[in-house]
Design an enzyme around this catalytic site. Structure first.
Site, PDB file in Angstrom:
ATOM      1  N   ILE A  45       0.863  -1.171   0.000  1.00 38.15           N
ATOM      2  CA  ILE A  45       0.000   0.000   0.000  1.00 38.15           C
ATOM      3  C   ILE A  45       0.901   1.223   0.000  1.00 38.15           C
ATOM      4  O   ILE A  45       1.664   1.448   0.926  1.00 38.15           O
ATOM      5  CB  ILE A  45      -0.960  -0.017   1.196  1.00 38.15           C
ATOM      6  CG1 ILE A  45      -1.856  -1.259   1.076  1.00 38.15           C
ATOM      7  CG2 ILE A  45      -1.782   1.264   1.239  1.00 38.15           C
ATOM      8  CD1 ILE A  45      -2.778  -1.486   2.222  1.00 38.15           C
ATOM      9  N   SER A  46       0.826   1.982  -1.082  1.00 39.16           N
ATOM     10  CA  SER A  46       1.706   3.121  -1.278  1.00 39.16           C
ATOM     11  C   SER A  46       0.900   4.417  -1.228  1.00 39.16           C
ATOM     12  O   SER A  46      -0.155   4.481  -0.611  1.00 39.16           O
ATOM     13  CB  SER A  46       2.458   2.966  -2.601  1.00 39.16           C
ATOM     14  OG  SER A  46       3.494   3.919  -2.710  1.00 39.16           O
ATOM     15  N   LYS A  49       1.909  10.278  -3.390  1.00 38.73           N
ATOM     16  CA  LYS A  49       3.113  11.106  -3.241  1.00 38.73           C
ATOM     17  C   LYS A  49       4.373  10.407  -3.748  1.00 38.73           C
ATOM     18  O   LYS A  49       5.430  11.016  -3.827  1.00 38.73           O
ATOM     19  CB  LYS A  49       3.292  11.517  -1.778  1.00 38.73           C
ATOM     20  CG  LYS A  49       2.238  12.493  -1.326  1.00 38.73           C
ATOM     21  CD  LYS A  49       2.441  12.905   0.106  1.00 38.73           C
ATOM     22  CE  LYS A  49       1.352  13.892   0.490  1.00 38.73           C
ATOM     23  NZ  LYS A  49       1.376  14.228   1.893  1.00 38.73           N
ATOM     24  N   LYS A  61       8.662   5.990  -0.136  1.00 30.20           N
ATOM     25  CA  LYS A  61       7.592   5.113  -0.608  1.00 30.20           C
ATOM     26  C   LYS A  61       7.835   4.724  -2.067  1.00 30.20           C
ATOM     27  O   LYS A  61       7.561   3.597  -2.464  1.00 30.20           O
ATOM     28  CB  LYS A  61       6.221   5.777  -0.435  1.00 30.20           C
ATOM     29  CG  LYS A  61       5.792   5.918   1.008  1.00 30.20           C
ATOM     30  CD  LYS A  61       5.663   4.583   1.720  1.00 30.20           C
ATOM     31  CE  LYS A  61       4.381   3.886   1.335  1.00 30.20           C
ATOM     32  NZ  LYS A  61       4.186   2.610   2.048  1.00 30.20           N
ATOM     33  N   ASN A  90      -5.566  10.829  -0.300  1.00 34.82           N
ATOM     34  CA  ASN A  90      -5.943  11.091   1.078  1.00 34.82           C
ATOM     35  C   ASN A  90      -7.227  10.326   1.378  1.00 34.82           C
ATOM     36  O   ASN A  90      -8.238  10.531   0.720  1.00 34.82           O
ATOM     37  CB  ASN A  90      -6.151  12.601   1.253  1.00 34.82           C
ATOM     38  CG  ASN A  90      -6.097  13.026   2.689  1.00 34.82           C
ATOM     39  OD1 ASN A  90      -7.016  12.725   3.442  1.00 34.82           O
ATOM     40  ND2 ASN A  90      -5.047  13.718   3.051  1.00 34.82           N
ATOM     41  N   LEU A  92     -10.341   9.801   3.331  1.00 32.82           N
ATOM     42  CA  LEU A  92     -11.214  10.569   4.214  1.00 32.82           C
ATOM     43  C   LEU A  92     -11.585   9.752   5.445  1.00 32.82           C
ATOM     44  O   LEU A  92     -11.977   8.598   5.326  1.00 32.82           O
ATOM     45  CB  LEU A  92     -12.481  10.991   3.470  1.00 32.82           C
ATOM     46  CG  LEU A  92     -12.250  11.941   2.295  1.00 32.82           C
ATOM     47  CD1 LEU A  92     -13.504  12.057   1.452  1.00 32.82           C
ATOM     48  CD2 LEU A  92     -11.801  13.300   2.786  1.00 32.82           C
ATOM     49  N   SER A  94      -9.521   8.727   7.718  1.00 37.33           N
ATOM     50  CA  SER A  94      -8.381   8.001   8.283  1.00 37.33           C
ATOM     51  C   SER A  94      -7.639   8.913   9.254  1.00 37.33           C
ATOM     52  O   SER A  94      -7.805  10.134   9.233  1.00 37.33           O
ATOM     53  CB  SER A  94      -7.440   7.517   7.187  1.00 37.33           C
ATOM     54  OG  SER A  94      -6.789   8.616   6.570  1.00 37.33           O
ATOM     55  N   VAL A  98      -6.163  14.911   6.061  1.00 39.50           N
ATOM     56  CA  VAL A  98      -6.004  16.343   6.279  1.00 39.50           C
ATOM     57  C   VAL A  98      -7.273  16.985   6.858  1.00 39.50           C
ATOM     58  O   VAL A  98      -7.186  17.920   7.651  1.00 39.50           O
ATOM     59  CB  VAL A  98      -5.545  17.052   4.984  1.00 39.50           C
ATOM     60  CG1 VAL A  98      -6.632  17.047   3.923  1.00 39.50           C
ATOM     61  CG2 VAL A  98      -5.083  18.465   5.273  1.00 39.50           C
ATOM     62  N   THR A 115       0.990  23.791   5.014  1.00 38.93           N
ATOM     63  CA  THR A 115       2.434  23.801   4.766  1.00 38.93           C
ATOM     64  C   THR A 115       2.780  24.452   3.433  1.00 38.93           C
ATOM     65  O   THR A 115       3.709  25.238   3.341  1.00 38.93           O
ATOM     66  CB  THR A 115       2.984  22.363   4.784  1.00 38.93           C
ATOM     67  OG1 THR A 115       2.502  21.708   5.959  1.00 38.93           O
ATOM     68  CG2 THR A 115       4.487  22.352   4.810  1.00 38.93           C
TER      69      THR A 115
END
Length: 172
Positions: A45-46, A49, A61, A90, A92, A94, A98, A115
């Site tokens: 599981i990558s 990014k 990764k 991303n 949602l 988890s 974000v 950031t």
């Protein structure tokens, strides 16, 4: 399923050795353990990014993906171990998503920390993520990388402003 990884971008920027130890060496060791245990399917599981990585997390990764990919033909031929890679955006809901992070910052009175104002992310649900992982382990008969169609990327700064507005506040 090999999901273990450090995935917090800022933390890994300052803890490069830990990123290498977990994301690269850990993946290699897990793959060898799967080989030695006669496992039939190995799913890494990558992350999205890992594509053109711009940070330590994405680079480590990506390196993990290269390890799995480079050993895939040998493992399939000599150990009947099928490998595949699943890339997520991303997820949602988890822990590292974000949106909960931004919501928590808002609950605490702010500020919301972004950031990189140009950062964008793909989003998917937990259900979509689980379905993709299971699908990858059941349909793949030769090494593949699976990427869920996640639509358009969402700008994180714009998302933060929308969350602020939805909560009856005014972004500055």
């Amino acid at each position: 399923y090999h999901a273990a990884a450090y995935k917090h971008v800022e933390m890994l920027q300052t803890n490069v050795f830990s990123a290498i130890k977990i994301n690269i060496i850990g993946t290699y060791n897990t793959l060898i353990a799967a080989q030695n245990s006669n496992v039939k399917n190995f799913v890494l599981i990558s992350t999205d990014k890992a594509v053109n990585p711009s940070n330590v997390m994405g680079a480590t990764k990506r390196f993990a993906e290269i390890i799995v990919s480079s050993k895939s033909k040998f493992l399939l031929k000599n150990h009947r171990l099928n490998t595949s890679i699943v890339r997520f955006g991303n997820v949602l809901g988890s822990k590292g998503s974000v949106i909960p992070i931004l919501m928590k910052q808002m609950e605490l009175g702010g500020p919301l920390t972004i950031t990189d104002p140009d950062a964008t992310r793909y989003f998917m649900t937990i259900k979509e993520a689980v379905q993709l992982v299971i699908l990858a382990s059941t349909i793949s008969r030769e090494h593949r990388t699976y990427i869920l169609e996640m639509g358009k990327q969402k700008n994180i700064l714009k998302l933060a402003k929308e969350l602020i507005l939805m909560n009856g506040l005014i972004p500055t």
